[in-house]
Design a protein around this motif. Sequence first.
Motif, short mmCIF file in Angstrom:
data_model
loop_
_atom_site.label_atom_id
_atom_site.label_comp_id
_atom_site.label_asym_id
_atom_site.label_seq_id
_atom_site.Cartn_x
_atom_site.Cartn_y
_atom_site.Cartn_z
N THR A 42 36.60 27.37 33.98
CA THR A 42 36.80 27.87 35.23
C THR A 42 36.92 29.41 35.16
OG1 THR A 42 39.19 27.38 35.17
CG2 THR A 42 37.98 25.94 36.43
N SER A 43 36.67 29.87 36.00
CA SER A 43 36.60 31.72 36.12
C SER A 43 37.94 32.00 36.42
CB SER A 43 35.61 32.28 36.87
OG SER A 43 35.73 33.57 37.08
N THR A 46 38.10 33.93 39.95
CA THR A 46 38.25 33.03 41.23
C THR A 46 39.25 32.35 41.37
OG1 THR A 46 36.72 31.23 40.05
CG2 THR A 46 35.51 33.01 41.28
N SER A 47 40.10 32.22 40.61
CA SER A 47 41.24 31.08 40.58
C SER A 47 42.42 31.53 39.85
CB SER A 47 41.02 29.74 40.01
OG SER A 47 42.18 28.97 40.00
N ALA A 50 43.54 29.32 37.44
CA ALA A 50 42.57 28.83 36.20
C ALA A 50 43.27 28.92 34.94
CB ALA A 50 41.50 29.35 36.29
N THR A 141 30.97 21.21 35.53
CA THR A 141 30.27 22.30 35.00
C THR A 141 30.14 22.71 33.47
OG1 THR A 141 32.03 23.90 35.41
CG2 THR A 141 30.58 23.50 37.15
N ASN A 238 38.77 25.89 40.56
CA ASN A 238 37.83 26.76 41.67
C ASN A 238 38.48 27.17 42.68
OD1 ASN A 238 35.92 25.95 39.67
ND2 ASN A 238 35.33 24.24 40.85
N SER A 259 38.46 21.40 45.38
CA SER A 259 38.44 20.41 44.37
C SER A 259 39.76 20.54 43.38
CB SER A 259 37.09 20.72 43.58
OG SER A 259 36.01 20.79 44.05
#
Length: 769
Positions: A42-43, A46-47, A50, A141, A238, A259
């Motif tokens: 995960t990035s 964006t989180s 993460a 992913t 995410n 999610s």
Amino acid sequence: MRQGLLFTRHVLVRYVCSLLSYFVTTQFRCSNDLLVYPPEHTSTATSTSATATVSVSNTPTCSSEATRLHLSDPPYENYFYEDCASSSHVVVTSPLENSNLTIIGPRLLVAWPAGNSGVVAFFEPEDGKNGTLGIQLQNSTATGQTLDPVYLPTKNASSENPQVGVSGIINFNTSAILTVPILGSIRTIRDFTEGPSILITYIQGAISFSEIPGGGANLNRTWLDNVTTTYLGFVPINGSGAVSINRGVNTTLRFETGSYQFTASFDYPQLEPLSPSQVFNPSSSDLAQQDPDQATSLSFLSYTTKLLAGTWRFLTYFGRDSMLSLLLLQPVLSEGEGGAIEAVIGAFLERINRTDGSGCHEETIGDYSTYLNRNKNITSTAPQCDYKMIDTDYYLPIVLKNYFVDSATGKSRLSSFFNTTASVFEENSDLTYADLALIAAEKIMNTSAPFAADGGQTRDNLIHLKEGEIVGEWRDSTYGIGGGRIPYDVNTALVPAALHNIAALSTAGFFLEHPAWNETASQYAQVWEDKTLEFFEVTIPQSTAKSLVEQYVNESAFAGPSHTDNITSDIVFHGLALDGNNNQSIVRVLNTDDCFRLFLLNSTNQTQLSSFLDQTAGHILLPFPVGLSSPVGLFVANPAYGDDPVYAANFTNSAYHGTVVWSWQLAMTAAGLARQLGRCSSTTPPDFCAQPPLYTKLRTAYSHLWDLIDANAAQLSGEVWSWVYDSSEGFRVEPLGALPPPLGTSPTESDIRQLWSLTFLAVHREEFG
């Protein structure tokens, strides 16, 4: 002391994960206090959580690729994952627009064959508006897969077993509450789902809720054995919001829209699977490529020590199911030591009740067995068996003869196999397989003797349900045989078939303690074969039959035509049982149990055989509610001729054994018709072969049945399916347990894959000249 050690382990894993998330630039995932494979990347842009949801991964070393399968049966989405370390079946339930929301709600369920165990999480929308919450799984992913394995080889303080399971991503379309979690036994989940929704306080109270890094939450429960632990964890990904734990009278979890990575695992001893290549014999090995769906499903239910009945609801050993499946699947199953055939027969012998020779119906293992023992004030994790069925016993002589007399491999395995000492149940541990087979055969001979004796052909001497039981054969629901006490299938087919095969086994050198059985069993068999049908025969005059069908259509929920123009003569059939509800001497329900006699017996009473085949073919050809045929398959029951409201009320399309379709009955009917038609090519063909109208009718019924089977190919691997009728579209398949209101009143679900529903791997349409 043990709890302290577990806490130390949990803290250590969290600490390691936190360190990794701080120092390592590659994204890992820390989920459920486990080391999980593979990581979901995960990035961090964006989180904010993460980097806190990172972990290390380990994988089992397997010699072959993992097996995956996705089966859609809305509102149920089914995902299977199996490798050399573990097997998992994940079911995601998300209500449809027309679902009955009183029995169908958002649910994540994970079922494991090992220990017949699993977890379930029931969700509801936070705003309380039923039907607004939808859930689904998303592909990773990182791997592109819906499910990935969990494998932690490190032993914890109490268990010597690796921690295994699956991980995936679940998405909520709106904020949700996890209201009821159940961790431990599939049997507990099944009882809760299909029963009065009662939970055992001390079992539910043992579930521990804790926060984990990354805004996640973990649930775990140690089983009643004080060794095994089941885990269920969720971590946001995410950019989704943190999972919050709401502690109250009943602790719940809250999820934001978005999610979440879920991980379900446990540390119970695993079964050794039979892979798709191992479950088939060499001549049938190409089935794994020709029909990967059914081959994979069969493999998921097949293990070196036993085959399991179905998933998710019956993910354990069932004697009848495995033996009946073997009868139909034997041409394609692997033989010899470690093969599927000996796994089935060995499992049956291991579980015979030595005190009376009864076969085990359902085996209870794992946490539920410990629970039942505890209820008896017994501290034990030992497996248990249910011996209430009366039909299970009769399959053993048939499969023994088919394999150990008719198969070259079986003959070569006689000494080694039957000298095996039982090891599953402690009470049988001083007996060999030969001892147990003899005990089972002696029961059959002893209980069949009264009816076979001179002048003994009376109703009282037929085989009855066991005292105090309301079920006893495959139609084992409350109203499955209409309250009857003397089942049609057992008395007219299973008993004589078992006796014929005991005679054949005796001739081949079995049962040396009873040298006369080759003649005695054969004599018994002939009496049972020739003299039992008459007890179950129902004859309804043509005019009465028409009136009864019209009455049924007017008073029942069936909205289709009556088809009474098809009644051109008296209706004759054999009722489901004797001594039914409301003082009915015969349960007047038309049915498909003729298939047992078609498949298991080569009747020699020519007049009786011709009459039986004529009426059986007629029921297959005639449309419901006059006969059994419909575009969605043959209904296993038709109550239209019952002449009592109790039958129409209990044999419906929402009833487990009502006006519904069972795959294995289609298979056995097809195989039985083929067996009878095939006799016409023998050196001494039966009389019906030389009767053109009857022979043609039988071939037409066979062809019609296969047309129905082919038209419903999408359903064949499932356990049972139902239907709805629309005046414009006619019949339409619907999953049992998911019928729309007002029909959808039953909480009973159909297993997406059932062992005996995979028998079309061996049963095929045949051509007859």
